[in-house]
Design an enzyme around this catalytic site. Structure first.
Site, PDB file in Angstrom:
ATOM      1  N   ARG A  79       6.787  23.860  51.998  1.00 53.04           N
ATOM      2  CA  ARG A  79       7.436  22.837  51.157  1.00 53.04           C
ATOM      3  C   ARG A  79       6.470  21.680  50.992  1.00 53.04           C
ATOM      4  NH1 ARG A  79      11.399  18.319  51.839  1.00 53.04           N
ATOM      5  NH2 ARG A  79      13.105  18.657  50.377  1.00 53.04           N
ATOM      6  N   SER A 121      19.888  26.795  47.307  1.00 51.76           N
ATOM      7  CA  SER A 121      20.549  25.720  48.040  1.00 51.76           C
ATOM      8  C   SER A 121      21.869  25.397  47.368  1.00 51.76           C
ATOM      9  CB  SER A 121      19.695  24.452  48.000  1.00 51.76           C
ATOM     10  OG  SER A 121      18.587  24.603  48.837  1.00 51.76           O
ATOM     11  N   LYS A 171      15.674  14.319  53.732  1.00 55.86           N
ATOM     12  CA  LYS A 171      15.901  14.448  52.283  1.00 55.86           C
ATOM     13  C   LYS A 171      16.742  13.265  51.825  1.00 55.86           C
ATOM     14  CE  LYS A 171      17.559  17.617  48.777  1.00 55.86           C
ATOM     15  NZ  LYS A 171      17.606  19.013  48.412  1.00 55.86           N
TER      16      LYS A 171
HETATM   17  N1  TZP Z   1      17.852  20.262  52.105  1.00 58.29           N
HETATM   18  C1  TZP Z   1      19.037  19.857  52.552  1.00 58.29           C
HETATM   19  S1  TZP Z   1      18.879  18.897  53.910  1.00 58.29           S
HETATM   20  C2  TZP Z   1      17.188  19.053  53.930  1.00 58.29           C
HETATM   21  C3  TZP Z   1      16.818  19.823  52.859  1.00 58.29           C
HETATM   22  C4  TZP Z   1      15.452  20.182  52.490  1.00 58.29           C
HETATM   23  C5  TZP Z   1      16.304  18.413  54.948  1.00 58.29           C
HETATM   24  C6  TZP Z   1      16.200  19.184  56.207  1.00 58.29           C
HETATM   25  O1  TZP Z   1      15.336  18.521  57.097  1.00 58.29           O
HETATM   26  P1  TZP Z   1      15.739  18.180  58.598  1.00 58.29           P
HETATM   27  O2  TZP Z   1      14.639  17.286  59.086  1.00 58.29           O
HETATM   28  O3  TZP Z   1      15.787  19.461  59.353  1.00 58.29           O
HETATM   29  O4  TZP Z   1      17.079  17.467  58.561  1.00 58.29           O
END
Ligand code: TZP
Ligand code: MG
Length: 354
Positions: A179, A248, A277
């Site tokens: 990513r 997603s 995010k």
């Molecule tokens: N999509 C929904 S939450 C998220 C993404 C890419 C972030 C996930 O990162 P983390 O640090 O595991 O909460």
């Protein structure tokens, strides 16, 4: 001739339908195959008594020949489900073509509509492709389980991509997703290529986030898309048939839609609050539980998951758990992954015992 070819096509269709139904558990594909079989039966319904009256299997000059040579040759080359599907799809396509041609003869054109058989043959070409695609993705889909590590390059600081990926693999992750929301694709390409090689050697699934072109360029195992990316239908058309696509979602209706459109896995989240995010919707563990009863594809939980709450999401029915900060903010990445995997395994075992 018509009787033999109609039998061939309906028998072949039944094989394909049962593969879709019993081996792939694919309701959509088996329904399409059943509809095609029924359409054909309806078209020739009025002829059935006459066709039976002319049937003369014992004196068919090709009977012993085809049985001894053709089918034996086919049987020995049937190496698996792919061959089985291909052989039967070809059998149906060929037999439909025969009826389609014969139906053009003046003495038959009033009782058999050649164009209908042609339409069925083309419908089967698409079905054959969809079946082959579904089968060739099966193994990858089964591997969406366990720890799904997201290698977000904005979390690496000055650490090396390959070194971090190596530690993730040694820790026991099943999937690595690349990513990067910032770098130019030209810079990303050689990194993705190296990660792809590493993952292939280690037997870890390699997924690219967002970028269809990058996924294709490095021959990744699949692509992960969100709601702002290219739609699933477009991505599926462009990707080779054996590549998987994950989607997603944040709501039940989005999950249902993704499943209906053929997503290979569904990622739900953010399950918990996260700072990774910006503006992510927090859906909670209850949404996971609800989706477990609805979604048949692997379910990936994502967002705010760490050592303290990973048990909860696994118990709620997640097949895989995707994480960024809980892995990449750790000094000892290998150790962190190992701990998370062990915890997941423990909870999975407990759930199975129940
Ligand atoms: N999509 C929904 S939450 C998220 C993404 C890419 C972030 C996930 O990162 P983390 O640090 O595991 O909460
Ligand atoms: Mg995206």
């Amino acid at each position: 001739m018509i009787d033999a070819n109609l039998n061939r096509s309906s028998e072949g269709l039944r094989v394909l339908e049962d593969v879709a139904r019993f081996l792939l558990n694919d309701a959509e594909l088996s329904k399409r195959l059943k509809t095609l079989r029924h359409d054909l039966a309806r078209q020739t319904e009025s002829l059935s008594t006459e066709l039976l009256s002319h049937r003369n299997s014992e004196h068919d000059v090709g009977h012993s020949h085809s049985k001894d040579k053709r089918l034996t040759a086919e049987a020995t080359s049937l190496r698996g489900l792919l061959d089985l599907v291909t052989a039967n799809a070809k059998r149906v396509e060929e037999s439909l073509r025969v009826v389609e041609e014969v139906a053009k003869l003046p003495e038959l054109s009033s009782i058999l509509n050649s164009a209908n058989f042609e339409r069925s043959r083309f419908a089967l070409y698409s079905l054959e492709r969809d079946l082959i695609s579904r089968i060739s993705r099966q193994d990858k889909v089964a591997r969406i389980s366990g720890l799904y590590a997201i290698l977000d390059r904005q979390f690496l600081a000055d650490r090396d991509d390959l070194d971090v990926a190596n530690q993730i693999i040694e820790g026991g992750a099943s999937v690595i997703q690349l990513r990067d929301k910032q770098s130019q694709k030209g810079k990303l390409l050689p990194i993705a290529q190296r990660l792809r090689e590493l993952c292939s050697q280690a037997g870890v699934l390699f997924i690219i986030n967002d970028y269809l072109d990058l996924a294709m360029a490095v021959d990744a195992d699949g692509l992960h898309i969100g709601r702002e990316d290219l739609p699933l239908s477009v991505v599926r058309k462009e990707l080779p048939v054996d590549k998987i696509v994950g989607c997603s979602v944040t709501t039940v209706s989005q999950a249902k839609k993704a499943q209906n459109e053929g997503a290979d896995y569904i990622a739900v989240g953010s399950v918990f609050p996260t700072t990774t995010k910006k503006g992510a919707t927090v859906v909670g563990v209850d949404m996971l539980k609800e989706l477990r009863g609805i979604v048949h594809t692997p379910l990936v939980a994502i967002g705010g998951i760490n050592e303290n709450n990973i048990g909860e999401v696994v118990a709620a029915g997640a097949d895989a758990v995707a994480m960024i900060s809980a892995i990449l903010c750790e000094e000892d990445i290998r150790g962190a992954v190992q701990k998370l995997v062990a915890k997941m395994d423990l909870v999975k075992e407990k759930c199975q015992d129940r």
